[in-house]
Design an enzyme around this catalytic site. Structure first.
Site, PDB file in Angstrom:
ATOM      1  N   ASN A  72      44.446  40.709  41.995  1.00 53.57           N
ATOM      2  CA  ASN A  72      43.076  40.856  42.493  1.00 53.57           C
ATOM      3  C   ASN A  72      43.001  41.703  43.762  1.00 53.57           C
ATOM      4  O   ASN A  72      41.901  42.076  44.189  1.00 53.57           O
ATOM      5  CB  ASN A  72      42.427  39.496  42.718  1.00 53.57           C
ATOM      6  CG  ASN A  72      41.843  38.927  41.432  1.00 53.57           C
ATOM      7  OD1 ASN A  72      41.937  39.541  40.373  1.00 53.57           O
ATOM      8  ND2 ASN A  72      41.240  37.757  41.520  1.00 53.57           N
ATOM      9  N   TYR A  73      44.159  42.001  44.348  1.00 53.75           N
ATOM     10  CA  TYR A  73      44.238  42.996  45.420  1.00 53.75           C
ATOM     11  C   TYR A  73      44.891  44.247  44.818  1.00 53.75           C
ATOM     12  O   TYR A  73      45.928  44.714  45.277  1.00 53.75           O
ATOM     13  CB  TYR A  73      45.043  42.476  46.612  1.00 53.75           C
ATOM     14  CG  TYR A  73      44.432  41.271  47.302  1.00 53.75           C
ATOM     15  CD1 TYR A  73      43.068  41.017  47.214  1.00 53.75           C
ATOM     16  CD2 TYR A  73      45.218  40.389  48.033  1.00 53.75           C
ATOM     17  CE1 TYR A  73      42.507  39.912  47.843  1.00 53.75           C
ATOM     18  CE2 TYR A  73      44.662  39.290  48.676  1.00 53.75           C
ATOM     19  CZ  TYR A  73      43.307  39.052  48.572  1.00 53.75           C
ATOM     20  OH  TYR A  73      42.751  37.950  49.202  1.00 53.75           O
ATOM     21  N   TYR A 101      41.437  32.712  44.426  1.00 55.26           N
ATOM     22  CA  TYR A 101      41.834  31.658  45.371  1.00 55.26           C
ATOM     23  C   TYR A 101      40.874  31.633  46.553  1.00 55.26           C
ATOM     24  O   TYR A 101      40.145  32.588  46.820  1.00 55.26           O
ATOM     25  CB  TYR A 101      43.263  31.885  45.867  1.00 55.26           C
ATOM     26  CG  TYR A 101      43.362  32.868  47.004  1.00 55.26           C
ATOM     27  CD1 TYR A 101      43.454  32.423  48.325  1.00 55.26           C
ATOM     28  CD2 TYR A 101      43.337  34.237  46.768  1.00 55.26           C
ATOM     29  CE1 TYR A 101      43.515  33.334  49.374  1.00 55.26           C
ATOM     30  CE2 TYR A 101      43.400  35.143  47.810  1.00 55.26           C
ATOM     31  CZ  TYR A 101      43.490  34.692  49.109  1.00 55.26           C
ATOM     32  OH  TYR A 101      43.536  35.583  50.149  1.00 55.26           O
ATOM     33  N   SER A 120      31.880  42.970  36.455  1.00 54.13           N
ATOM     34  CA  SER A 120      31.112  41.748  36.720  1.00 54.13           C
ATOM     35  C   SER A 120      30.495  41.818  38.111  1.00 54.13           C
ATOM     36  O   SER A 120      29.283  41.725  38.277  1.00 54.13           O
ATOM     37  CB  SER A 120      31.966  40.488  36.556  1.00 54.13           C
ATOM     38  OG  SER A 120      33.114  40.528  37.377  1.00 54.13           O
ATOM     39  N   GLY A 121      31.334  42.030  39.150  1.00 51.33           N
ATOM     40  CA  GLY A 121      30.802  42.136  40.505  1.00 51.33           C
ATOM     41  C   GLY A 121      31.085  43.473  41.158  1.00 51.33           C
ATOM     42  O   GLY A 121      30.490  43.816  42.177  1.00 51.33           O
ATOM     43  N   HIS A 178      37.144  37.834  39.301  1.00 53.38           N
ATOM     44  CA  HIS A 178      37.816  36.883  40.193  1.00 53.38           C
ATOM     45  C   HIS A 178      38.670  35.898  39.392  1.00 53.38           C
ATOM     46  O   HIS A 178      39.858  35.722  39.680  1.00 53.38           O
ATOM     47  CB  HIS A 178      36.756  36.136  40.996  1.00 53.38           C
ATOM     48  CG  HIS A 178      37.302  35.292  42.109  1.00 53.38           C
ATOM     49  ND1 HIS A 178      38.012  35.799  43.161  1.00 53.38           N
ATOM     50  CD2 HIS A 178      37.207  33.946  42.340  1.00 53.38           C
ATOM     51  CE1 HIS A 178      38.345  34.821  43.993  1.00 53.38           C
ATOM     52  NE2 HIS A 178      37.871  33.691  43.516  1.00 53.38           N
ATOM     53  N   GLY A 185      32.298  38.991  41.743  1.00 51.24           N
ATOM     54  CA  GLY A 185      31.913  38.540  40.413  1.00 51.24           C
ATOM     55  C   GLY A 185      32.887  37.525  39.847  1.00 51.24           C
ATOM     56  O   GLY A 185      34.106  37.638  40.028  1.00 51.24           O
ATOM     57  N   VAL A 186      32.352  36.524  39.170  1.00 51.52           N
ATOM     58  CA  VAL A 186      33.172  35.474  38.564  1.00 51.52           C
ATOM     59  C   VAL A 186      34.169  36.063  37.567  1.00 51.52           C
ATOM     60  O   VAL A 186      35.342  35.676  37.538  1.00 51.52           O
ATOM     61  CB  VAL A 186      32.262  34.431  37.876  1.00 51.52           C
ATOM     62  CG1 VAL A 186      33.037  33.598  36.861  1.00 51.52           C
ATOM     63  CG2 VAL A 186      31.628  33.520  38.924  1.00 51.52           C
ATOM     64  N   THR A 196      34.682  47.204  32.007  1.00 49.86           N
ATOM     65  CA  THR A 196      33.837  46.011  32.124  1.00 49.86           C
ATOM     66  C   THR A 196      33.706  45.618  33.587  1.00 49.86           C
ATOM     67  O   THR A 196      34.707  45.461  34.286  1.00 49.86           O
ATOM     68  CB  THR A 196      34.443  44.842  31.320  1.00 49.86           C
ATOM     69  OG1 THR A 196      34.690  45.267  29.985  1.00 49.86           O
ATOM     70  CG2 THR A 196      33.502  43.656  31.313  1.00 49.86           C
TER      71      THR A 196
END
Length: 542
Positions: free
Chosen positions: A476-477, A185, A106-107, A179, A175-176, A104
């Site tokens: 997220n990293y 953050y 998003s961004g 994120h 992408g929301v 999936t």
């Protein structure tokens, strides 16, 4: 022992069979979609296969790390860009039926490409068309679909109010969906916490294709979605967020200092005060190599630390605070720029001064895409000055020409939120977070290996000075070096804990329990998805 020729023939036959089966499943998948979609002619307009002329452009548009845009990168059999929720439901049902894995997107900013790459036959559900944003300024809330970017979200908030904002990241093309799923953050972290600390509802599609809101999914699943990482539990279609009051004027500054301008002492001092500052003040440090001109020695390579900051208020309030807490930096009124909060979004994203706000609606990155590798750390005690100087030595190496370290302070409200409030556990006790980055321009396995080895060496060097037991990391990293699930989909709790506790600490156990309940067959999986751990007698049933 098989001869080389026999082994080659065997391998060729196996791969040919796999590709033939995959192609067959691809046709089955498309047929299944037509049966499960309310309007088969409509969904046909949102499907891309390798035979379509626009397939490559759709695939590559949202790839932001060129490491995963090479000819060797595995490609999806189908890309679905749904226009409505029913098409996501159909994609889940049909992927399960035909044996495809779902990724999936998003961004497309996943640092390891996990939202659009898989080693097994897979499809991408690309949410780029699901990006509506409904801002209710009267009640300080908004609904935002997962395919929207945070830049689009900021723009739509500013359309309705000049004094409402939201504490998400600085890169507007992120992408929301991804994120928020990892926490999210930005520069208001110390005042308002993470993006997910301000999520109050969500629409979520589970493994059976059922659509839920917060009430019907239950508090456990709602907890897991807010920081437990994307693509483990299902697909989040939209998020309801709480908008927050920001002042009409904020103050920003960027003060660069090289090693010759006392950067090491300033960074060392910053460690003691950045997390204890007024919670309206966020001062991060971006460290990178630069070329410096010296009258005696000519042009030479040095290191620069840019003190990059936002203060939720005017410069006349900020300057006394800086004078009292960090006079060593020597901040002056001339360094300070006053602007609206939405203008500060453009400033930190790197847009030239005077750009119109609608540049935030552009999903094309401001800067050219590059190859990169990243890692993350959390720091609980100030790093000694000698250790900082040892780090600078590594930046002299050729592979570090486009390397960075970004130091982001914690403290403020982050100290007040419990580690277990959301899956994101990195709260009190952290002075700051480090994002380690290395970029390069040229394609090639040897070039990539050299740069990746360099950042691994940096990561190893700083190990004694950062968090341990576990050595914490930010999902997220994403960093596959810290551990991966087994590719056969069968990963034990102990095996997954190798990477899981680094991202989630004590929350990992609860995430696994929730995953096992909502996705017992472990359909939503990737190299670092939360695993489903069933007792052996239940596994047989699945």
């Amino acid at each position: 022992m098989k001869s080389p020729i026999t082994l080659f023939v065997y391998t060729f036959v196996v791969l040919s069979f796999a590709w033939a089966a995959s192609a067959h499943n691809h046709e089955d998948f498309l047929h299944c979609l037509s049966l499960h979609s309310p309007n088969s002619s409509s969904i046909s307009k949102t499907i891309y296969t390798p035979n379509d002329s626009s397939y490559s452009s759709v695939l590559n548009f949202s790839i932001h790390n060129l490491r995963f845009a090479t000819p060797r990168t595995p490609k999806p059999q189908v890309i679905v860009t749904p226009l409505q929720v029913s098409e996501i439901k159909a994609s889940i049902i049909c992927a399960k039926t035909t044996g495809f894995q779902i990724r999936t997107r998003s961004g497309g900013h996943d640092y390891e490409g996990l939202s659009y790459v898989s080693d097994v036959p897979f499809i991408i559900v690309d949410l780029i068309n699901l990006r509506s944003i409904n801002v209710d300024a009267k009640n300080n809330v908004a609904w935002v679909q997962s395919g929207a970017t945070i830049g689009e979200l900021y723009y739509r908030i500013a359309e309705k109010s000049k004094t409402l904002g939201f504490p998400a990241g600085v890169c507007p093309t992120v992408g929301v969906g991804g994120h928020f799923s990892g926490g999210g953050y930005g520069l208001m972290l110390r005042k308002f916490g993470l993006a997910v600390d301000n999520v109050i509802d969500a629409y979520f599609i589970d493994v059976n294709g059922n659509l839920h809101d917060r009430k019907s999914m239950g508090e456990d699943v709602f907890w897991a979605l807010r920081g437990g990482g994307g693509a483990s539990f299902g697909i989040v279609v939209a998020w309801k967020i709480k908008l927050l009051q920001v002042p009409p004027i904020v103050t920003v500054f960027t003060v660069p200092r090289t090693l010759e301008q006392n950067a090491t002492n300033l960074i060392h001092r910053w460690q003691y005060i950045a997390s204890k500052q007024d919670d309206r003040l966020f001062i991060r440090i971006i460290i990178r190599g630069v070329n410096s001109t010296n009258p005696q020695q000519g042009s030479q390579r040095t290191l620069e630390a840019a003190f990059n900051s936002m203060f939720l208020g005017k410069s006349e309030e900020l300057l006394p605070i800086m004078q009292n807490t960090f006079p060593e930096l020597g901040l002056t009124k001339e360094d300070c720029i006053e602007m609206s909060w939405i203008e500060s979004i453009l400033y930190f994203a790197g847009f030239p001064s005077g750009q119109p706000l609608n540049v935030l609606l552009d999903r094309t990155p401001l800067f050219p895409k590059r190859f990169f590798k990243a890692k993350s750390d959390y720091v609980n005690e100030p790093i000694p000055k000698a250790a900082l100087e040892g780090t600078w030595e590594l930046f002299k190496e050729e592979e570090a020409e486009a390397a960075e370290m970004i130091l982001s302070p914690y403290g403020g409200i982050m100290d007040e939120i419990s580690e277990s409030e959301t899956p994101f556990p990195h709260r009190a006790g952290n002075l700051y977070k480090i994002q380690h980055l290395v970029y390069w321009e040229e394609e090639g396995e040897d070039i990539a290996e050299r740069h990746i080895n360099w950042i691994r060496k940096l990561y190893s060097y700083v190990a004694p000075y950062v968090s341990n037991n576990p050595r914490a990391a930010y999902i997220n990293y994403r960093d596959l070096d810290i551990g991966m699930n087994n590719k056969n989909g069968k990963t034990s709790y102990e095996e997954a804990s190798v990477w899981g506790v680094k991202y989630f600490k004590g929350n990992f156990k609860r995430l696994v329990s929730i995953k096992t309940k909502v996705d017992p067959s472990n359909f939503f999986m990737n190299e670092q998805s939360i695993p489903s751990i069933l007792p052996w007698w239940k596994k047989r049933a699945h």
